[in-house]
Design a protein around this motif. Structure first.
Motif, PDB file in Angstrom:
ATOM      1  N   GLN A  71     -21.283   8.675 -16.100  1.00 31.11           N
ATOM      2  CA  GLN A  71     -21.586   8.649 -14.713  1.00 31.11           C
ATOM      3  C   GLN A  71     -20.942   9.761 -13.601  1.00 31.11           C
ATOM      4  O   GLN A  71     -19.930  10.406 -14.335  1.00 31.11           O
ATOM      5  CB  GLN A  71     -21.270   7.352 -14.096  1.00 31.11           C
ATOM      6  CG  GLN A  71     -22.127   6.175 -14.605  1.00 31.11           C
ATOM      7  CD  GLN A  71     -21.708   5.083 -14.131  1.00 31.11           C
ATOM      8  OE1 GLN A  71     -20.837   4.958 -13.412  1.00 31.11           O
ATOM      9  NE2 GLN A  71     -22.296   3.959 -14.824  1.00 31.11           N
ATOM     10  N   GLN A 124     -20.981  13.007 -10.329  1.00 24.42           N
ATOM     11  CA  GLN A 124     -22.050  14.107  -9.969  1.00 24.42           C
ATOM     12  C   GLN A 124     -22.121  15.114 -10.856  1.00 24.42           C
ATOM     13  O   GLN A 124     -23.138  15.772 -10.955  1.00 24.42           O
ATOM     14  CB  GLN A 124     -21.440  14.465  -8.562  1.00 24.42           C
ATOM     15  CG  GLN A 124     -22.023  15.758  -8.039  1.00 24.42           C
ATOM     16  CD  GLN A 124     -21.450  16.180  -6.607  1.00 24.42           C
ATOM     17  OE1 GLN A 124     -20.642  15.483  -6.085  1.00 24.42           O
ATOM     18  NE2 GLN A 124     -21.726  17.351  -6.221  1.00 24.42           N
ATOM     19  N   LEU A 132     -24.762  14.585 -13.701  1.00 24.25           N
ATOM     20  CA  LEU A 132     -26.217  14.568 -13.201  1.00 24.25           C
ATOM     21  C   LEU A 132     -27.116  15.452 -13.711  1.00 24.25           C
ATOM     22  O   LEU A 132     -28.160  15.375 -14.166  1.00 24.25           O
ATOM     23  CB  LEU A 132     -26.392  14.459 -11.724  1.00 24.25           C
ATOM     24  CG  LEU A 132     -27.683  14.232 -11.092  1.00 24.25           C
ATOM     25  CD1 LEU A 132     -28.471  12.838 -11.535  1.00 24.25           C
ATOM     26  CD2 LEU A 132     -27.783  14.161  -9.679  1.00 24.25           C
ATOM     27  N   ILE A 162     -28.415   6.978  -7.667  1.00 24.06           N
ATOM     28  CA  ILE A 162     -27.517   7.749  -7.028  1.00 24.06           C
ATOM     29  C   ILE A 162     -27.697   7.806  -5.661  1.00 24.06           C
ATOM     30  O   ILE A 162     -26.580   8.178  -4.828  1.00 24.06           O
ATOM     31  CB  ILE A 162     -27.376   8.957  -7.718  1.00 24.06           C
ATOM     32  CG1 ILE A 162     -27.048   8.828  -9.322  1.00 24.06           C
ATOM     33  CG2 ILE A 162     -26.463   9.856  -7.190  1.00 24.06           C
ATOM     34  CD1 ILE A 162     -27.170  10.193 -10.110  1.00 24.06           C
ATOM     35  N   GLY A 221     -24.749  10.153  -2.679  1.00 24.24           N
ATOM     36  CA  GLY A 221     -26.437   9.967  -2.375  1.00 24.24           C
ATOM     37  C   GLY A 221     -26.655  10.817  -1.220  1.00 24.24           C
ATOM     38  O   GLY A 221     -27.751  11.584  -1.141  1.00 24.24           O
TER      39      GLY A 221
END
Length: 601
Positions: free
Chosen positions: A310, A312, A315, A344, A350
């Protein structure tokens, strides 16, 4: 002895001649003078390496000649190499060594100008290494021989092999996880010459559009090799493919972490040279996800619950994996997007524009596929699970219909994909047990969103809530239980029912159930108003107003239906007793006008 007596006599004579004086001399000076005198008496010749040889002594003439020839040959070779590899002459490292002319080593070159002293000056020829040509993924992919790969993969699975490989294959026959690792290793060795500059995967995934990186690097694989690979993958079990996906992802993340550490420790951010396994792992993982997309679904719980997957920075890798699965099955791609990527949006990162852009690029690519809407709506439920669960619809509602002050550039893009995603979320077999259950779940989500106080969001959510009422009559009972806790949202829904009664009443399967629910609401409103709770008095009054309006329309509609039924019965009885000749003169149009009955009937 005679010799000694002669010596003594000569010494005595010298003393007498010097009258007792003795000449004092220095040993060092005395030693040097004979050398100078000898050099004056015997001239010498200085050769190219700085050594001196007497001209009277021709012992080394042949060696000197050979040395001079050898020096010229090596010097010519050096100049030729310099012209080929570099315009500038190589840097010389000079050191002193005796008799270098007589050394047969090819690594040494005699210097034309000798240095002072007896030392011999030499240099080591530094040959500049030939730069290796840059090798791209495409170049190495072309070299893959389909027959060679087929033979290699056969070595992994077939047991009747000769000698050494037969033992290895027998030990891996039931271990498909090791077979898959060897499959990845094949491509790892194939692309081992690809430099980091030719496949800077971190930079590619971060800075390139999803559409550009989705087919990289598997698009460089020849068609014959790709077919043999995916056919082989098709025979592997899902139980072994899931762990392979995680193993590949772990390898990629380890390389990613090492690059991050190197980047932080240096001022200049540089791509670490990829090991042979990185390109190979990307190729193998892409083939697995394209041929067996369910392998990604099987590891989604692990990816969601494990912190190392997990964040950023992870991603772009997850988006790339979802793109591979989408290539094999659009339904799996949308399922993965709604369960892995869309959540997210509701997290801390987000609101990041780059994050939202990646999220939107991923779903836009899925929806842009040929016949995507038809495929996704028809396959909205896959193996008992919905592609767009109620939780995903809730997130989608909030990012698509924010307050006016919270609108951003990404809002318009969410508005563009929302209709199709909403259709997928609400798709299903009407009246089925599964659909009734989904309707109750969506009803809870939409009821809460209706009371957020955002006009556009309330309008859309209330419409979805009314749709739930048409799918499952049990939703009315559920609404009664949460009515007082969601009073403002209930007022929004009651107002929507009153404003669109004509359309709503036509879609309602059970108007009697609606009337019963409204009467319960009216009773609760009256009790609350009698208590005199000033905080919610106005809300209860508004709710009671809409309840009365809806009940009036229901009763009016019911009365009209009953009236029409009585008229039809009366007409039927009359016709039974009226003679046939009288029926011919009967004007049905006038009869309809007399009873105010629609002519269309």
């Amino acid at each position: 002895m005679e010799f000694e007596s002669n010596t003594t006599t000569i010494a005595t004579e010298e003393i007498n001649n010097n009258h007792g004086w003795q000449k004092v001399t220095y040993a060092k000076k005395h030693k040097k003078n004979p050398v100078k005198q000898q050099q004056q008496q015997h001239p010498t010749k200085v050769i190219a390496n700085g050594s001196s040889i007497s001209t009277d002594d021709n012992v080394f003439k042949s060696i000197e000649k050979k040395s001079e020839e050898r020096r010229k040959l090596i010097e010519a070779e050096r100049l030729a190499n310099s012209a080929i590899y570099d315009e500038k002459p190589p840097v010389r490292s000079v050191k002193k060594n005796s008799y270098s002319d007589y050394d047969d080593s090819d690594d040494e070159v005699v210097v034309a100008n000798g240095a002072a002293g007896n030392g011999v000056v030499e240099e080591k020829k530094k040959v500049k290494k030939v730069k290796k040509p840059k090798v791209s993924v495409q170049d190495e992919a072309v070299k893959i021989d389909a027959a060679d790969l087929a033979s290699y993969l056969a070595d992994v699975t077939v047991t009747d092999l000769a000698s050494f490989m037969s033992d290895v294959t027998a030990s891996y026959e039931t271990q498909q996880d090791i077979q898959l690792m060897r499959f990845a290793d094949y491509f790892g060795r194939t692309f081992s010459k690809v430099s980091a500059s030719q496949f800077p995967w971190v930079k590619l995934l971060r800075e390139s559009p999803v559409a550009k990186v989705a087919d990289n690097p598997v698009s460089h694989i020849p068609e014959a090799v790709y077919k043999i690979s995916v056919d082989w993958i098709n025979n592997r079990s899902l139980e072994s493919l899931g762990p392979f996906v995680l193993w590949s992802l772990d390898s990629i993340l380890v390389d990613f972490a090492s690059q991050q550490v190197n980047a932080k420790g240096s001022k200049k951010v540089a791509q670490k040279p990829s090991s042979k396994s990185q390109v190979g792992i990307f190729v193998a993982l892409a083939m697995v996800l394209r041929r067996k997309p369910d392998a990604l679904i099987s590891v989604i719980p692990t990816l969601r619950e494990t912190s190392k997957y997990q964040g950023q920075d992870k991603l772009p890798i997850i988006v790339w994996m979802v793109a591979q699965a989408s290539h094999g099955d659009l339904a799996v791609g949308l399922y993965s997007w709604s369960h892995l990527i869309l959540p997210i949006v509701g997290g801390k990162t987000g609101s990041n524009p780059q994050i939202r852009d990646l999220i939107l690029q991923s779903v836009e690519r899925i929806l842009s596929a040929p016949k995507a809407r038809t495929i996704l709506v028809n396959g909205a439920v896959r193996k008992g699970e919905r592609l767009m669960p109620p939780s995903a619809l809730d997130l989608l509602l909030r990012v698509t219909f924010p307050s006016s002050s919270a609108r951003v550039k990404a809002t318009e893009r969410f508005e563009a994909v929302y209709p199709t995603l909403k259709e997928v979320a609400l798709a299903g077999s009407p009246g089925s047990k599964a659909m009734k259950q989904v309707a109750q779940q969506i009803m809870t989500v939409s009821l809460k969103a209706s009371g957020e106080g955002i006009a556009e969001l309330s309008k859309e959510a209330s419409g979805i809530f009314i749709w739930c009422l048409t799918q499952n009559p049990d939703c009315y009972k559920q609404w009664e239980k949460v009515y007082t806790d969601n009073l403002e949202a209930s007022v929004v829904i009651l107002r929507r029912l009153a404003e669109q009664w004509k359309d709503v009443s036509a879609k309602q399967s059970s108007l009697d159930t609606l009337g019963e629910t409204l009467r319960h609401f009216k009773s609760m409103n009256e009790k609350a108003l009698t208590k005199g709770d000033s905080g919610e008095q106005s809300v209860y009054k508004e709710a009671d107003k809409y309840c009365k309006v809806l009940l009036g329309r229901l009763s009016h509609g019911t009365g009209c239906v009953k009236g029409m039924a009585l008229v039809v019965i009366a007409i039927g009885l009359g016709i039974a007793f009226i003679p046939p000749t009288a029926l011919e003169s009967l004007d049905l149009v006038k009869l309809a006008e007399m009873i105010n009955f629609p002519q269309s009937v």
